[in-house]
Design a protein around this motif. Structure first.
Motif, short mmCIF file in Angstrom:
data_model
loop_
_atom_site.label_atom_id
_atom_site.label_comp_id
_atom_site.label_asym_id
_atom_site.label_seq_id
_atom_site.Cartn_x
_atom_site.Cartn_y
_atom_site.Cartn_z
N PHE A 175 -9.52 -3.80 4.09
CA PHE A 175 -8.45 -4.01 5.06
C PHE A 175 -8.45 -5.46 5.54
CE2 PHE A 175 -9.86 0.37 5.23
CZ PHE A 175 -8.66 1.05 5.05
N ASP A 232 -3.73 0.98 9.97
CA ASP A 232 -4.94 1.80 10.10
C ASP A 232 -5.49 1.74 11.51
OD1 ASP A 232 -4.82 0.95 7.07
OD2 ASP A 232 -5.89 2.85 7.27
N GLN A 259 -2.57 1.68 -4.55
CA GLN A 259 -1.81 2.73 -3.85
C GLN A 259 -0.30 2.51 -3.96
OE1 GLN A 259 -4.43 1.07 -2.64
NE2 GLN A 259 -5.63 2.26 -1.20
N CYS A 302 0.85 -1.20 0.00
CA CYS A 302 0.00 0.00 0.00
C CYS A 302 0.88 1.25 0.00
CB CYS A 302 -0.97 -0.02 1.17
SG CYS A 302 -2.28 1.24 1.06
O1 MRU Z 1 -7.51 2.79 1.91
P1 MRU Z 1 -6.32 3.62 2.25
O2 MRU Z 1 -5.48 3.98 1.06
O3 MRU Z 1 -6.70 4.82 3.08
O4 MRU Z 1 -5.45 2.65 3.16
C1 MRU Z 1 -4.20 3.08 3.61
C2 MRU Z 1 -3.44 2.05 4.34
O5 MRU Z 1 -3.90 0.94 4.54
C3 MRU Z 1 -2.13 2.48 4.91
O6 MRU Z 1 -1.23 1.40 4.94
C4 MRU Z 1 -2.34 2.98 6.35
O7 MRU Z 1 -3.35 3.93 6.37
C5 MRU Z 1 -1.11 3.52 6.93
S1 MRU Z 1 -0.73 5.08 6.27
C6 MRU Z 1 0.55 5.78 7.10
#
Ligand code: MRU
Length: 340
Positions: A309, A234, A193, A154
């Motif tokens: 997630f 998260d 991402q 990610c």
């Molecule tokens: O769906 P997203 O792009 O918001 O998910 C982001 C992630 O899972 C990241 O690994 C996490 O937020 C850590 S960011 C410092």
């Protein structure tokens, strides 16, 4: 690269859905616009979502016509509710909203005092994020050796925070110390991402990065091409780490191949009174899976799952790096007991 800024009643941020093809900055003037930007993932990444939510409430405070402190407080609470409904999994969103409302309720004086207090608290949250990430980098850098190749999943970089990142903070700090680090970035289906954001920001910084599809992680590990794994989070709960879908698979593969697996996250991502089963995993639209961009890649009508997630049990994590230091697996339960 600072991802978000407050400019006298306007929140300016990079539109992450346009990257890497276009670096487009958007201006948000209402809390509802911030909420939409979070929902549409123009703003994403746990720490950045928290900061954006704080700025969203600050926008309400800035533009409100309320004449009494009580009326403004009610408006702030309504804005908070709108923001709470955007994305359920990253705890930083709720952490930042709660912190602002707590600050708001503690303000003595009148409506102008409340307005000022909220705007400065939001700015404080944003500035603290950068400081916190620098500390994560400094604590984590000793875990990396000269010549290491680090796999990440990610985007846990500047783009997921106000600046510097969390997992990428560790890599950046080691790089700034002169260690020759290279990165393997998982593309991170379905929102990509890793391909769109991690590859973009590392290339911008001149840190060597090789992009792979998610299914290649096992192959590259089995060939001895990965020395360490570092990901963001998260939500860190008492028995595991919630992060982007696919993180759990990477952790299991890392264990199989004897590769250290680290999580880098600020304590604002910690929710240590909760267990894995308490966490709401965001389910996103089937189109993210059946399509790549606007192009359909799966037959019409196919059943689809799209959890955004997953949860990696704590047993798979060698250490969690936060702004306070490195918490090794063996010390984690004591850390939890001391924190709750
Ligand atoms: O769906 P997203 O792009 O918001 O998910 C982001 C992630 O899972 C990241 O690994 C996490 O937020 C850590 S960011 C410092």
């Amino acid at each position: 690269m600072r991802t978000i800024e407050w400019r006298s009643g306007v929140v300016v941020t990079i539109d992450q859905t346009a990257l890497p093809l276009k670096e487009e900055w958007i201006e948000l003037r209402r809390c509802e616009e911030v909420a939409s930007a979070i929902r549409e993932m123009r703003i994403r990444g746990a720490p950045l979502i928290g900061v954006a939510a704080a700025y969203g409430i600050a926008l309400t405070a800035y533009h409100s016509k309320a004449e009494t402190k009580e009326d403004l407080l009610r408006e702030l609470e309504r804005s908070a509710e709108v923001l709470r409904g955007t994305r359920p999994t990253a705890v930083n969103l709720f952490w930042a909203i709660d912190r602002l409302l707590e600050r708001a309720r503690a303000v003595s004086g009148g409506v102008e005092d409340l307005r000022r207090a909220i705007i400065s608290e939001a700015e404080r949250i944003a500035d603290e994020d950068v400081e916190t990430n620098r500390r994560i980098g400094l604590h984590g850098a000793p875990l990396l050796s000269d010549g290491d190749t680090v796999l990440t999943h990610c985007n846990a970089g500047s783009l997921a925070t106000v600046d510097y990142g969390t997992a990428l903070a560790v890599i950046r700090a080691a790089w700034e110390e002169g260690k020759r680090i290279s990165v393997v970035a998982d593309e991170t289906r379905p929102k990509l991402q890793g391909a769109r954001l991690t590859a973009y920001e590392l290339m911008r910084d001149g840190i060597p990065v090789t992009l792979i599809t998610d299914g290649m992680a096992g192959y590259v590990m089995s060939r001895g091409l990965v020395d360490k794994v570092i990901v963001g989070a998260d939500r860190v709960v008492m028995d595991g780490v919630v992060n982007k879908i696919g993180t759990y698979s990477v952790a299991v593969l890392a264990r199989e191949h004897g590769i250290p697996f680290y999580v880098a996250a600020p304590t604002s991502t910690f929710d240590l009174s909760k267990k894995s089963e308490d966490v709401i995993i965001e389910q996103r639209s089937p189109e993210e899976v059946t399509h790549v961009g606007p192009v359909r890649i799966a037959p019409e009508g196919v059943e689809v799952m799209n959890p955004a997630f997953d949860i990696t049990p704590i047993e798979y994590i060698d250490a969690i790096i936060c702004e306070k230091g490195v918490i090794n697996r063996g010390d984690f339960q004591r850390f939890v007991q001391e924190s709750v």
